[in-house]
Scaffold this active site. Structure first.
Site, short mmCIF file in Angstrom:
data_model
loop_
_atom_site.label_atom_id
_atom_site.label_comp_id
_atom_site.label_asym_id
_atom_site.label_seq_id
_atom_site.Cartn_x
_atom_site.Cartn_y
_atom_site.Cartn_z
N GLY A 16 -1.25 14.47 -41.01
CA GLY A 16 -1.96 15.29 -41.98
C GLY A 16 -1.47 15.10 -43.39
O GLY A 16 -2.26 14.97 -44.34
N LYS A 117 -7.70 14.19 -29.62
CA LYS A 117 -8.36 13.70 -28.40
C LYS A 117 -8.91 14.82 -27.52
O LYS A 117 -9.72 14.57 -26.63
CB LYS A 117 -7.37 12.86 -27.57
CG LYS A 117 -6.95 11.56 -28.21
CD LYS A 117 -6.05 10.75 -27.30
CE LYS A 117 -4.62 11.23 -27.34
NZ LYS A 117 -3.95 10.92 -28.61
N LEU A 151 -7.71 1.33 -35.27
CA LEU A 151 -8.39 0.15 -34.71
C LEU A 151 -9.85 0.50 -34.42
O LEU A 151 -10.15 1.59 -33.93
CB LEU A 151 -7.70 -0.30 -33.42
CG LEU A 151 -6.28 -0.83 -33.54
CD1 LEU A 151 -5.73 -1.18 -32.16
CD2 LEU A 151 -6.23 -2.06 -34.46
N GLU A 211 7.20 10.92 -27.16
CA GLU A 211 7.28 12.34 -27.43
C GLU A 211 8.74 12.77 -27.26
O GLU A 211 9.53 12.06 -26.63
CB GLU A 211 6.39 13.12 -26.45
CG GLU A 211 4.90 12.82 -26.57
CD GLU A 211 4.32 13.29 -27.88
OE1 GLU A 211 4.83 14.28 -28.46
OE2 GLU A 211 3.35 12.67 -28.35
N ASP A 222 -1.86 10.31 -21.78
CA ASP A 222 -2.40 9.84 -23.06
C ASP A 222 -3.40 8.71 -22.83
O ASP A 222 -4.49 8.70 -23.44
CB ASP A 222 -1.26 9.35 -23.96
CG ASP A 222 -1.76 8.78 -25.27
OD1 ASP A 222 -2.33 9.53 -26.08
OD2 ASP A 222 -1.59 7.56 -25.50
N LYS A 226 -7.70 8.65 -23.40
CA LYS A 226 -8.41 7.60 -24.14
C LYS A 226 -9.46 6.92 -23.27
O LYS A 226 -10.56 6.60 -23.73
CB LYS A 226 -7.40 6.59 -24.69
CG LYS A 226 -6.50 7.18 -25.76
CD LYS A 226 -5.34 6.26 -26.12
CE LYS A 226 -4.44 6.91 -27.17
NZ LYS A 226 -3.24 6.10 -27.47
#
Length: 368
Positions: A16, A117, A151, A211, A222, A226
């Site tokens: 951010g 996500k 990407l 993490e 994760d 995706k």
């Protein structure tokens, strides 16, 4: 002349803050940053947009107003009605609560840009509500950075589908964390003397690639999120047999967390216990090395078979997954009717505040 776009930013952490820096660095900018919200405070002023890249943090800290997403929604909705300009919310959080507001914002004519996500990989009802809300009002929802940072993965897939190409298979290394771990752990060369799995995971954690609790990466969630995002888009491809995924947990994802370490409460304890299982990982590496192969944590979407999966796979040392990756790179291969027998390959940095923020800003620029 570009239209004015009023921008409300939610989340001013690593990504951010970098996004705000990039946004405020645009010369002759058409964007007016009228709001920044964090968990403890919010700055909102349509008449006095934030313009100074050096002092925005102080401006936010000086605000005594508590964040209220419902009040923010009313303010932005009123702005859409009153102004001929566009309004956009940029959600740089990973909050499920904020993601749940996307349909409300979109129906009010507020555009949404985000790397979050949660909205696109969780309950399918929320995802479908987002699509319906966007179609109803014409407001846009861009989330390129929800897969592969900046990407061009989502935009590429959407173009392939929209132009009628048949998606045969999508496969890739989607996690920057998993990419780094296995690029270091499994090289295919002199693997018996290679580093231990636990030492590589520890190093990845120290470099900030994982993490705080590495189990949150090693569980494969994760990658599963995706794959869910891409699968829902690829399902619109001609002759696709992909299932309607209810959530990112609707298909098989192989976790790399040893069963005995499931539920370990802290990252430090997890790292301390992980060496107990180095021999198991070393055996997998040796087996792959004997075949002239490397280990990679890969996600696969196969519309022909109707299959989505994520797990540890072996690839020849000549394969792009073995030769083209470095650091925390991502690589995604699109096998399609038109891109055959050689696939379309997208690769590059799949993580990092600078590239992720750039991708979010790139999505925002699409509103102009």
């Amino acid at each position: 002349m570009a239209p004015t776009v009023f921008v409300a930013v939610i989340g001013a952490g690593l990504v951010g803050a970098e996004f705000i820096r990039q946004l405020l660095s645009i010369p002759n900018s058409p964007f007016k940053l009228i709001c920044i919200a964090e968990s403890t405070c919010i700055y909102y002023d349509e008449a006095k947009p934030i313009t100074d890249v050096a002092t925005w943090r102080q401006t936010l800290s000086a605000s005594t107003e508590q964040p209220d997403m419902h009040l923010l929604t009313r303010r932005l909705s009123a702005l859409v009605s009153a102004a001929s300009s566009k309004v956009a919310v940029v959600d740089n959080t990973s909050s499920q609560h904020v993601a749940s507001l996307y349909p409300v914002w979109l129906r009010a004519g507020i555009n949404v840009v985000t790397p979050n996500k949660k909205a696109f990989s969780g309950d399918v009802a929320l995802w479908e509500d987002i699509l319906a809300a966007s179609a109803q009002s014409g407001a846009k929802c861009y989330h390129e950075c929800s897969v592969g940072a900046a990407l061009p993965v989502i935009s590429t897939l959407k173009e392939l589908v929209a132009t009628g190409d048949k998606i045969i298979k999508i496969e890739g290394v989607f996690s920057g964390t998993m990419s780094y771990i296995f690029n270091e752990f499994s090289t295919g060369h002199a693997d018996p003397g290679g580093p231990s799995f636990s030492s590589v995971v520890k190093q990845a954690r120290e470099k900030g690639y994982t993490e705080p609790h590495p189990a949150d990466d090693l569980n494969g969630f994760d990658v599963a999120r995706k794959l869910t995002i891409l699968s829902r888009i690829a399902a619109q491809s001609p002759a696709s047999h992909l299932p309607r995924l209810q959530t990112f947990q609707s298909f098989r994802t192989t976790s790399l967390i040893p069963a005995a370490l499931e539920g370990i409460p802290t990252g430090d304890e997890f790292i301390a216990r992980l060496p107990e299982f180095d021999a198991e990982f070393a055996a997998m590496r040796t087996e792959a090395s004997k075949e002239g192969k490397v280990l990679r944590f890969v996600g696969v979407i196969d519309p022909v078979k109707g299959e989505v999966k994520a797990g540890l796979e072996r690839y020849p040392m000549t394969h792009p997954f073995a030769t083209s990756l470095g650091g925390s790179d991502n690589i995604i291969m699109f096998h399609t009717e038109r891109y055959s027998p050689r696939p379309l390959i997208v690769q590059g940095a799949g993580a990092g505040a600078a590239v992720t923020a750039m991708g979010v800003l790139g999505d925002l620029l699409k509103l102009l």
